[in-house]
Motif scaffolding. Structure first.
Motif, PDB file in Angstrom:
ATOM      1  N   PRO A  44       0.825  -1.206   0.000  1.00  0.00           N
ATOM      2  CA  PRO A  44       0.000   0.000   0.000  1.00  0.00           C
ATOM      3  C   PRO A  44       0.857   1.253   0.000  1.00  0.00           C
ATOM      4  CG  PRO A  44       0.127  -0.912   2.195  1.00  0.00           C
ATOM      5  CD  PRO A  44       0.860  -1.874   1.311  1.00  0.00           C
ATOM      6  N   ARG A  45       0.290   2.330  -0.484  1.00  0.00           N
ATOM      7  CA  ARG A  45       1.073   3.555  -0.635  1.00  0.00           C
ATOM      8  C   ARG A  45       1.544   4.095   0.711  1.00  0.00           C
ATOM      9  NH1 ARG A  45       1.172   6.439  -5.305  1.00  0.00           N
ATOM     10  NH2 ARG A  45      -0.779   5.493  -6.007  1.00  0.00           N
ATOM     11  N   ASP A  46       0.764   3.846   1.798  1.00  0.00           N
ATOM     12  CA  ASP A  46       1.159   4.351   3.109  1.00  0.00           C
ATOM     13  C   ASP A  46       1.893   3.296   3.933  1.00  0.00           C
ATOM     14  OD1 ASP A  46      -0.950   2.649   3.458  1.00  0.00           O
ATOM     15  OD2 ASP A  46      -2.020   3.902   4.905  1.00  0.00           O
ATOM     16  N   GLY A  47       2.281   2.178   3.314  1.00  0.00           N
ATOM     17  CA  GLY A  47       3.000   1.135   4.032  1.00  0.00           C
ATOM     18  C   GLY A  47       4.502   1.292   3.893  1.00  0.00           C
ATOM     19  N   THR A  48       5.220   0.283   4.353  1.00  0.00           N
ATOM     20  CA  THR A  48       6.679   0.318   4.285  1.00  0.00           C
ATOM     21  C   THR A  48       7.203  -0.255   2.975  1.00  0.00           C
ATOM     22  OG1 THR A  48       6.843  -1.862   5.358  1.00  0.00           O
ATOM     23  CG2 THR A  48       6.815   0.079   6.789  1.00  0.00           C
ATOM     24  N   GLU A  49       6.364  -0.955   2.221  1.00  0.00           N
ATOM     25  CA  GLU A  49       6.816  -1.635   1.015  1.00  0.00           C
ATOM     26  C   GLU A  49       7.291  -0.694  -0.090  1.00  0.00           C
ATOM     27  OE1 GLU A  49       5.371  -4.386   3.578  1.00  0.00           O
ATOM     28  OE2 GLU A  49       4.220  -2.656   2.851  1.00  0.00           O
ATOM     29  N   PRO A  50       6.615   0.436  -0.353  1.00  0.00           N
ATOM     30  CA  PRO A  50       7.121   1.334  -1.401  1.00  0.00           C
ATOM     31  C   PRO A  50       8.562   1.776  -1.176  1.00  0.00           C
ATOM     32  CG  PRO A  50       4.866   1.916  -0.861  1.00  0.00           C
ATOM     33  CD  PRO A  50       5.295   0.890   0.150  1.00  0.00           C
ATOM     34  N   ALA A  51       8.912   2.116   0.069  1.00  0.00           N
ATOM     35  CA  ALA A  51      10.286   2.532   0.360  1.00  0.00           C
ATOM     36  C   ALA A  51      11.248   1.365   0.185  1.00  0.00           C
ATOM     37  CB  ALA A  51      10.376   3.086   1.780  1.00  0.00           C
ATOM     38  N   LEU A  52      10.815   0.162   0.559  1.00  0.00           N
ATOM     39  CA  LEU A  52      11.664  -1.020   0.426  1.00  0.00           C
ATOM     40  C   LEU A  52      11.948  -1.326  -1.041  1.00  0.00           C
ATOM     41  CD1 LEU A  52      13.064  -3.581   1.434  1.00  0.00           C
ATOM     42  CD2 LEU A  52      10.803  -4.690   1.476  1.00  0.00           C
TER      43      LEU A  52
END
Length: 462
Positions: A44-52
């Motif tokens: 999700p856009r507000d999760g930690t996955e985009p940065a990862l």
């Protein structure tokens, strides 16, 4: 017999063909060795996955790896999973309990989440049935978390009310649990003010936010302890909801003096996974998995989320590929150190190129032999014609006909000289042609003299 153009017979032509074939082979090799760009759907856009994933993509580019990523961002994991399922992406961040793509296979677990339900010691909320008639706070920004909680409560025949922005007035029905939307940072204050009885969070148990939540709730009670809801029959829950997973919160995870929790706590949770389409080659899937783990340290410099990446657990290869959420064979190749080398990966392509090169070499050799044969045939024709001219000249008395033979001899001699420039004629052939030319010329000269000089006049006129 028609003659071939001069350029066809030149050695330069054969050299050009060989150079072109070599260039084609080099181009094919470069194509095989160039980086593969994959599209990855991230949410999700507000999760930690985009940065990862961004850190991972940057590390791939900085290392000039053979894999590159093109990122597609989505608000919700349902959308990222759909992008993989409908072919818009090669890879995707997926939460299986929300939507499991039909064509998705696991490469790695990006984040394991556990359902943590925390309350001050003495609240009596130590199991799901104890939540009946209580108010439960939850950070209300992911619908997937609501569905997970609703399914687990339904297993214990509890209904779910809310969430509401503020606690509802009046008692909670005995067979229900009322959700209240509360920010995680306000959980302790909401429990202290009796707006909620416990707080639920779907989070990685070892994450800093989980530790901060437990610490804030610990400060409420006098003993400095908390109760965590246990799911002792988690195995049965997983059988009921196979896209969830059993999670154990180890004793002492949140502190060692006093140990918190005092014993292992069994609960359930969900996972965010990096999945690949089933049609992605084993070699590419293995490379993606390898880079993800080998570049985890570099990615951790940009985001702590890289620390939670882990391999999916399995006991045997058969179990991994036949599980309810199966693992990609390419990822298994990496985990079991059975990745294919260059020759194994591109063996078919190399075999095809070798076969094509062999066929081209055979074709060039055949063409050279054929052209050499044509040259020999033409030389034989010239020689035969010169012999015919010699015989024909002895029977002619017409000055014009003798003059025409003289011209033809010159033309044939010129043709022989041109062919000699194209390639070296063997000594025997050259000697035979030279003798035939000289004999024909001598015969024509004799005929010219016999005709009393009239032939020369006719030749000049022609």
């Amino acid at each position: 017999m028609p003659t071939l153009p001069d350029w066809v017979l030149r050695r330069e032509t054969f050299a050009a063909v060989l150079v072109a074939a070599l260039a084609a082979g080099i181009a094919a090799a470069l194509y095989v060795s160039q980086a593969t760009t994959l599209t990855i759907a991230v949410a999700p856009r507000d999760g930690t996955e985009p940065a990862l994933i961004k850190a991972y993509a940057d590390a791939l580019a900085a290392d000039r790896a053979n894999i590159r990523l093109r990122i597609l961002s989505f608000e919700d994991v349902r959308e990222s999973a759909a992008a993989l399922q409908d072919g818009r992406a090669d890879l995707a961040v997926v939460r299986p309990d929300v939507l499991l793509p039909k064509n998705g296979l696991t490469l790695a677990i990006l984040r394991d989440q556990a359902m943590l339900i925390v309350s001050p010691e003495g609240s009596g909320i130590t199991s799901f049935p104890k939540l009946a008639g209580r108010r439960l706070g939850i950070a209300a920004h992911r619908s997937a978390d609501f569905w997970l909680l609703k399914n687990i409560l339904a297993y214990y025949t509890l209904t779910l009310e809310g969430p509401e922005a503020t606690p509802a007035i009046g008692p909670v029905p005995a067979g229900a649990v009322r959700l209240v939307a509360i920010d995680g940072a306000e959980a302790a204050a909401a429990i202290r003010d009796r707006r909620i009885d416990a707080f639920a969070s779907i989070i990685a148990a070892s994450a800093p936010k989980a530790r901060a939540l437990v610490e804030s709730v610990r400060g409420i009670g006098r003993t400095g302890k908390v109760d965590l809801v246990d799911v002792p029959d988690s195995d049965a829950v997983i059988e009921r909801f196979p896209r969830l997973q059993a999670v154990t919160v180890p004793a002492g995870l949140f502190g060692g003096r006093p140990k918190l929790p005092a014993e292992d706590v069994k609960t359930v949770g969900a996972s965010y996974r990096l999945m690949a389409r089933t049609s992605l080659s084993r070699a590419v899937a293995a490379d993606v998995t390898q880079h993800l783990f080998e570049m985890r340290t570099a990615a951790a410099e940009q985001t702590d989320a890289a620390e939670y990446v882990q391999a999916p657990s399995y006991e045997t290869t058969v179990a991994a590929t036949s599980a309810r959420i199966p693992i990609h064979p390419g990822a298994i190749d990496y985990f079991e150190r059975e990745q294919h080398g260059f020759v194994e990966r591109y063996g078919d392509t190399l075999y095809l190129l070798a076969a094509l090169a062999g066929g081209l070499a055979s074709a060039v050799a055949w063409l050279r032999q054929r052209l050499a044969s044509l040259r020999r045939e033409r030389i034989d024709e010239v020689t035969d014609r010169l012999v015919e001219i010699t015989d024909q000249a002895r029977s002619l008395r017409d000055p014009a006909a003798i003059a025409a033979l003289s011209v033809e001899i010159d033309k044939l001699a010129i043709e022989v000289v041109r062919d000699l420039r194209r390639r070296e004629l063997d000594a025997r052939t050259m000697a035979a042609v030279s003798i035939a030319i000289e004999t024909a010329r001598a015969t024509v000269a004799d005929c010219r003299m016999a005709a009393g000089g009239k032939v020369e006049a006719a030749a000049s006129a022609s």
